[in-house]
Write an enzyme that holds these catalytic residues in place. Sequence first.
Site, PDB file in Angstrom:
ATOM      1  N   ARG A 145       0.826  -1.215   0.000  1.00 44.42           N
ATOM      2  CA  ARG A 145       0.000   0.000   0.000  1.00 44.42           C
ATOM      3  C   ARG A 145       0.853   1.254   0.000  1.00 44.42           C
ATOM      4  O   ARG A 145       0.350   2.364   0.174  1.00 44.42           O
ATOM      5  CB  ARG A 145      -0.928  -0.001   1.202  1.00 44.42           C
ATOM      6  CG  ARG A 145      -0.203  -0.190   2.525  1.00 44.42           C
ATOM      7  CD  ARG A 145      -1.166  -0.085   3.651  1.00 44.42           C
ATOM      8  NE  ARG A 145      -0.552  -0.499   4.897  1.00 44.42           N
ATOM      9  CZ  ARG A 145      -1.100  -0.289   6.073  1.00 44.42           C
ATOM     10  NH1 ARG A 145      -2.256   0.322   6.161  1.00 44.42           N
ATOM     11  NH2 ARG A 145      -0.509  -0.706   7.155  1.00 44.42           N
ATOM     12  N   ASP A 172      -6.111  -4.294   1.215  1.00 47.47           N
ATOM     13  CA  ASP A 172      -6.901  -3.420   0.345  1.00 47.47           C
ATOM     14  C   ASP A 172      -6.116  -2.220  -0.165  1.00 47.47           C
ATOM     15  O   ASP A 172      -6.660  -1.356  -0.846  1.00 47.47           O
ATOM     16  CB  ASP A 172      -8.161  -2.946   1.089  1.00 47.47           C
ATOM     17  CG  ASP A 172      -7.817  -2.234   2.398  1.00 47.47           C
ATOM     18  OD1 ASP A 172      -6.610  -2.018   2.666  1.00 47.47           O
ATOM     19  OD2 ASP A 172      -8.753  -1.910   3.147  1.00 47.47           O
ATOM     20  N   ASP A 205      11.280  -7.068   7.208  1.00 46.80           N
ATOM     21  CA  ASP A 205      10.806  -6.132   6.181  1.00 46.80           C
ATOM     22  C   ASP A 205      10.515  -4.758   6.780  1.00 46.80           C
ATOM     23  O   ASP A 205      10.210  -3.820   6.042  1.00 46.80           O
ATOM     24  CB  ASP A 205       9.550  -6.676   5.479  1.00 46.80           C
ATOM     25  CG  ASP A 205       8.464  -7.075   6.460  1.00 46.80           C
ATOM     26  OD1 ASP A 205       8.726  -7.953   7.301  1.00 46.80           O
ATOM     27  OD2 ASP A 205       7.355  -6.515   6.389  1.00 46.80           O
ATOM     28  N   ASN A 206      10.628  -4.643   8.097  1.00 46.04           N
ATOM     29  CA  ASN A 206      10.445  -3.344   8.741  1.00 46.04           C
ATOM     30  C   ASN A 206      11.756  -2.811   9.299  1.00 46.04           C
ATOM     31  O   ASN A 206      11.771  -1.984  10.204  1.00 46.04           O
ATOM     32  CB  ASN A 206       9.402  -3.445   9.865  1.00 46.04           C
ATOM     33  CG  ASN A 206       7.999  -3.692   9.325  1.00 46.04           C
ATOM     34  OD1 ASN A 206       7.715  -3.389   8.163  1.00 46.04           O
ATOM     35  ND2 ASN A 206       7.126  -4.237  10.135  1.00 46.04           N
TER      36      ASN A 206
HETATM   37  P1  AMP Z   1       3.499  -4.246   8.033  1.00 43.60           P
HETATM   38  O1  AMP Z   1       3.677  -5.360   9.022  1.00 43.60           O
HETATM   39  O2  AMP Z   1       2.383  -3.301   8.354  1.00 43.60           O
HETATM   40  O3  AMP Z   1       4.770  -3.528   7.806  1.00 43.60           O
HETATM   41  O4  AMP Z   1       3.043  -4.906   6.644  1.00 43.60           O
HETATM   42  C1  AMP Z   1       3.537  -6.112   6.153  1.00 43.60           C
HETATM   43  C2  AMP Z   1       3.207  -6.270   4.690  1.00 43.60           C
HETATM   44  O5  AMP Z   1       1.790  -6.217   4.480  1.00 43.60           O
HETATM   45  C3  AMP Z   1       3.794  -5.203   3.796  1.00 43.60           C
HETATM   46  O6  AMP Z   1       4.169  -5.804   2.606  1.00 43.60           O
HETATM   47  C4  AMP Z   1       2.645  -4.256   3.586  1.00 43.60           C
HETATM   48  O7  AMP Z   1       2.752  -3.539   2.393  1.00 43.60           O
HETATM   49  C5  AMP Z   1       1.458  -5.195   3.567  1.00 43.60           C
HETATM   50  N1  AMP Z   1       0.220  -4.533   3.992  1.00 43.60           N
HETATM   51  C6  AMP Z   1      -0.118  -4.134   5.228  1.00 43.60           C
HETATM   52  N2  AMP Z   1      -1.339  -3.586   5.229  1.00 43.60           N
HETATM   53  C7  AMP Z   1      -1.802  -3.614   3.957  1.00 43.60           C
HETATM   54  C8  AMP Z   1      -3.005  -3.198   3.303  1.00 43.60           C
HETATM   55  N3  AMP Z   1      -4.012  -2.628   3.974  1.00 43.60           N
HETATM   56  N4  AMP Z   1      -3.109  -3.411   1.977  1.00 43.60           N
HETATM   57  C9  AMP Z   1      -2.119  -3.990   1.296  1.00 43.60           C
HETATM   58  N5  AMP Z   1      -0.977  -4.418   1.833  1.00 43.60           N
HETATM   59  C10 AMP Z   1      -0.807  -4.234   3.160  1.00 43.60           C
HETATM   60 MG    MG Z   2       6.065  -2.931   6.877  1.00 44.64          MG
END
Ligand code: AMP
Ligand code: MG
Length: 503
Positions: free
Chosen positions: A107, A138, A265-266
């Site tokens: 996103r 989404d 990934d963070n």
């Molecule tokens: P995060 O743990 O929030 O850093 O996200 C982990 C992965 O999920 C990353 O690849 C984000 O881009 C993806 N992601 C998180 N929330 C969404 C969302 N609402 N729509 C699409 N991809 C998401």
């Molecule tokens: Mg992330």
Amino acid sequence: MNDRTAAAPAPTTPLAWSNRFATLGSAFFTELGATGMPDPHWVAWSDDCAALLGWGPDWRETGHAKGHAPPLQVFSGNALWPGMQPLASVYSGHQFGVWAGQLGDGRALWLGELDTPSGPLEIQLKGAGLTPYSRMGDGRAVLRSSIREFLCSEAMHHLGIPTTRALCVTGSRLPVRRERIETAAVATRVAPSFIRFGHFEHFAHHGKPTELAQLADFVIDRFYPECRDEPAPVLALLQAVTERTARLMAQWQAVGFCHGVMNTDNMSILGLTIDYGPFGFLDGFDPRHICNHSDDRGRYAFAAQPQVAWWNLHALAQALAPLVDNNVDGLQAALAPYPEAFSQAMTGVMRAKLGLAEARDDDAALIDSWLQLLAIEKTDFTIAHRRLCDFSTAPDAANGGLRDLFIDRTAFDAWAVRYAGRLAGENSQDAARALQMRLVNPKYVLRNHLAQTAIDRAETGDFSEVMRLLKVLSRPFDEQPEHEADAAFPPDWAQHLEVSCSS
Ligand code: AMP
Ligand code: MG
């Protein structure tokens, strides 16, 4: 307005786009437009971040390309300025210790890289629609999480902690389904690079050594040029990232910041704090505090962060292995400085927080005993350190304000005698020390309840509290008598706030 933004017209913009990440090639990203939001409005903005880009205080009105789209539309994903080259990058990673396979900007949308007075900076939208990497998501972000990311990015910067920055948040009435129906928002982030450990893991895992080498070269040449002259530049890069990450962890721990989702990934290859989700600042000092409600095993508990970062660095090392002929000894040697770099940085920053000007052998033990004292009763971390600034070494001093924080006064008194002795040993002067300590012990941090109050108001359409908090958090070390309430103990209801990965 919900259609994808069209490709940019011929560049006539006065902004200097360099877009170097986009030169890496199609293995690294997919080019696509944003999916905007209908009828957007401003929620919050950081003129300080805009200044970093070289934009004056009128940046939201004038835009930067006369005759081109207004900033509100651009930072809502509804329009592009000429020279922008939107793309979503691909990465992989380990989530909660388990290989998660391909992830990517699900996103986030990279708009381009600008040459600015502060050097090259990339601009990225978060929440501007589906990408090829959205998986089950989404592509959206909600107002709540966007405000949290915005405020914390800027707060961390003003605390002196390396972080991605936040330019603005725009909102819309567009409904977004989470546990409940919320509304959509787009946060605009700014950083020299958004490359993560997971970008390297992606090409290593998928057996693409050419792209892996290309990525390493890109990062070395742009961000770690000093590594280029080393006999093994990739090992030098790993060691430099190791050392930066160690220092970052010390800074998090010293301010009571809990990230919440330290997946690989963070983790920023630049050692920046990145991806603000279920983060939290400690109220009471509880080393086992878990800020992410979804982290039931406490993998990312506060006290575990330095160790997790080292684990993540091992994942990075494994990804880099093909570039050094699987030279395991070399990789181990590049990782090896971590424990010492962390503990040195930690002792250094804690020494400053305790107002110790000189370094003594038993400082680590003194610091440890202070943190233990706080942990026993879960004493408020920020308030305790701030009150410690006013510690008086006078023989008859009661140090009431600080002492009152502890139920076990005997334990505090014993520690105070030890501390006073240590201060006397370097002839520390109370007034001068207090001034120094106030520069490193913040009075204001983004406690959960402060963010929540701003969010509750924002959800009724009143964004003034977000901007007020931004202003307060921009001067975290200053006394701001008119904002005393923001430095107070959290209210009882704050204990029941739950923050999860949902955003
Ligand atoms: P995060 O743990 O929030 O850093 O996200 C982990 C992965 O999920 C990353 O690849 C984000 O881009 C993806 N992601 C998180 N929330 C969404 C969302 N609402 N729509 C699409 N991809 C998401
Ligand atoms: Mg992330």
